[in-house]
Design an enzyme around this catalytic site. Structure first.
Site, PDB file in Angstrom:
ATOM      1  N   ARG A  59       0.814  -1.215   0.000  1.00  0.00           N
ATOM      2  CA  ARG A  59       0.000   0.000   0.000  1.00  0.00           C
ATOM      3  C   ARG A  59       0.846   1.263   0.000  1.00  0.00           C
ATOM      4  O   ARG A  59       0.360   2.336  -0.380  1.00  0.00           O
ATOM      5  CB  ARG A  59      -0.988  -0.027   1.171  1.00  0.00           C
ATOM      6  CG  ARG A  59      -2.086  -1.070   0.984  1.00  0.00           C
ATOM      7  CD  ARG A  59      -3.047  -1.070   2.150  1.00  0.00           C
ATOM      8  NE  ARG A  59      -2.420  -1.516   3.371  1.00  0.00           N
ATOM      9  CZ  ARG A  59      -2.415  -2.781   3.810  1.00  0.00           C
ATOM     10  NH1 ARG A  59      -3.030  -3.720   3.120  1.00  0.00           N
ATOM     11  NH2 ARG A  59      -1.810  -3.109   4.920  1.00  0.00           N
ATOM     12  N   GLU A  96       2.997  -9.156  15.542  1.00  0.00           N
ATOM     13  CA  GLU A  96       2.192  -9.627  16.669  1.00  0.00           C
ATOM     14  C   GLU A  96       2.348 -11.148  16.822  1.00  0.00           C
ATOM     15  O   GLU A  96       2.544 -11.656  17.916  1.00  0.00           O
ATOM     16  CB  GLU A  96       0.735  -9.245  16.445  1.00  0.00           C
ATOM     17  CG  GLU A  96      -0.079  -9.296  17.708  1.00  0.00           C
ATOM     18  CD  GLU A  96      -1.515  -8.857  17.447  1.00  0.00           C
ATOM     19  OE1 GLU A  96      -1.789  -8.324  16.364  1.00  0.00           O
ATOM     20  OE2 GLU A  96      -2.343  -9.079  18.342  1.00  0.00           O
TER      21      GLU A  96
HETATM   22  P1  AMP Z   1       2.607  -1.616  11.743  1.00  0.00           P
HETATM   23  O1  AMP Z   1       1.828  -2.213  12.875  1.00  0.00           O
HETATM   24  O2  AMP Z   1       2.778  -0.123  11.906  1.00  0.00           O
HETATM   25  O3  AMP Z   1       3.899  -2.312  11.484  1.00  0.00           O
HETATM   26  O4  AMP Z   1       1.673  -1.806  10.463  1.00  0.00           O
HETATM   27  C1  AMP Z   1       1.896  -2.815   9.534  1.00  0.00           C
HETATM   28  C2  AMP Z   1       1.229  -2.526   8.210  1.00  0.00           C
HETATM   29  O5  AMP Z   1      -0.140  -2.864   8.306  1.00  0.00           O
HETATM   30  C3  AMP Z   1       1.323  -1.093   7.744  1.00  0.00           C
HETATM   31  O6  AMP Z   1       2.001  -1.133   6.511  1.00  0.00           O
HETATM   32  C4  AMP Z   1      -0.100  -0.633   7.554  1.00  0.00           C
HETATM   33  O7  AMP Z   1      -0.276  -0.304   6.204  1.00  0.00           O
HETATM   34  C5  AMP Z   1      -0.971  -1.822   7.867  1.00  0.00           C
HETATM   35  N1  AMP Z   1      -1.986  -1.589   8.909  1.00  0.00           N
HETATM   36  C6  AMP Z   1      -1.895  -1.948  10.203  1.00  0.00           C
HETATM   37  N2  AMP Z   1      -3.003  -1.652  10.887  1.00  0.00           N
HETATM   38  C7  AMP Z   1      -3.831  -1.075   9.995  1.00  0.00           C
HETATM   39  C8  AMP Z   1      -5.161  -0.521  10.072  1.00  0.00           C
HETATM   40  N3  AMP Z   1      -5.867  -0.512  11.213  1.00  0.00           N
HETATM   41  N4  AMP Z   1      -5.703  -0.019   8.956  1.00  0.00           N
HETATM   42  C9  AMP Z   1      -5.007  -0.029   7.794  1.00  0.00           C
HETATM   43  N5  AMP Z   1      -3.772  -0.532   7.665  1.00  0.00           N
HETATM   44  C10 AMP Z   1      -3.186  -1.041   8.734  1.00  0.00           C
END
Ligand code: AMP
Length: 172
Positions: A59, A96
């Protein structure tokens, strides 16, 4: 930005139960919202001499490409393992459940580069922290971090490296 916000779709329980997924596809498909996102992202970095924008799979490729184009910079994909064809460097990071790996081409960034790393959403920050460490190992002049959306409740800012400028267009 209220207009862009109105075009972001909330999807409950995706990809797993309990997650409220911020779906940007509904904003990207709207010409006005896409234009505002691209323009506002680029305004954050106009005078910073950015030479490369790194987009995180998948994305982050959308906003990252637009940002690179607007700034007259190059675009570099940071990808899941095994997708890039030439010599890569990689970084493993904790998720996670279990671990994940992010890769870039070894020759994608050099010491003269000023880099923006872009992803669509800052959640826990694990993905971006790994991307930062990976790119930092190639010793660019400077690294900035950018998101379209920041989910403040998940405290992703805490996972961001100290002393690095982090921007987001929309905070929830
Ligand atoms: P992170 O937890 O910051 O490492 O997020 C991992 C990936 O998942 C990121 O690239 C976000 O694009 C996606 N992501 C995580 N949580 C969400 C959410 N609630 N809505 C949309 N994208 C998410």
């Amino acid at each position: 930005m209220e207009y862009v916000k109105s075009k972001i779709r909330d999807v409950a329980d995706f990809p797993t139960k309990g997650v409220l997924f911020k779906d940007l596809t509904t904003a990207f498909k709207d010409p006005r919202a896409l234009h505002i996102i691209g323009w506002d992202l680029s305004q954050l970095y106009r005078d910073k001499g950015v030479t490369k924008v790194v987009g995180i799979e998948s994305r982050g490729f959308i906003g990252g490409s637009i940002l690179a184009f607007e700034l007259g910079a190059g675009f570099v994909p940071a990808r899941k393992p095994g997708k890039l064809p030439a010599d890569t460097i990689k970084m493993e990071y904790a998720k996670e459940y279990g671990t994940d790996v992010i890769e870039i081409h070894r020759d994608a960034i050099g010491p003269d580069d000023i880099v923006v790393i872009h992803d669509d959403v800052l959640a826990t920050g694990g993905t971006m922290a790994a991307a930062y460490n990976l790119i930092k190992s190639l010793n660019p002049k400077k690294i900035y971090i950018n998101f379209i959306i920041e989910l403040s409740a998940l405290n992703g800012r805490q996972a961001m490296p100290e002393g690095v400028e982090v921007t987001s267009l929309i905070k929830y």
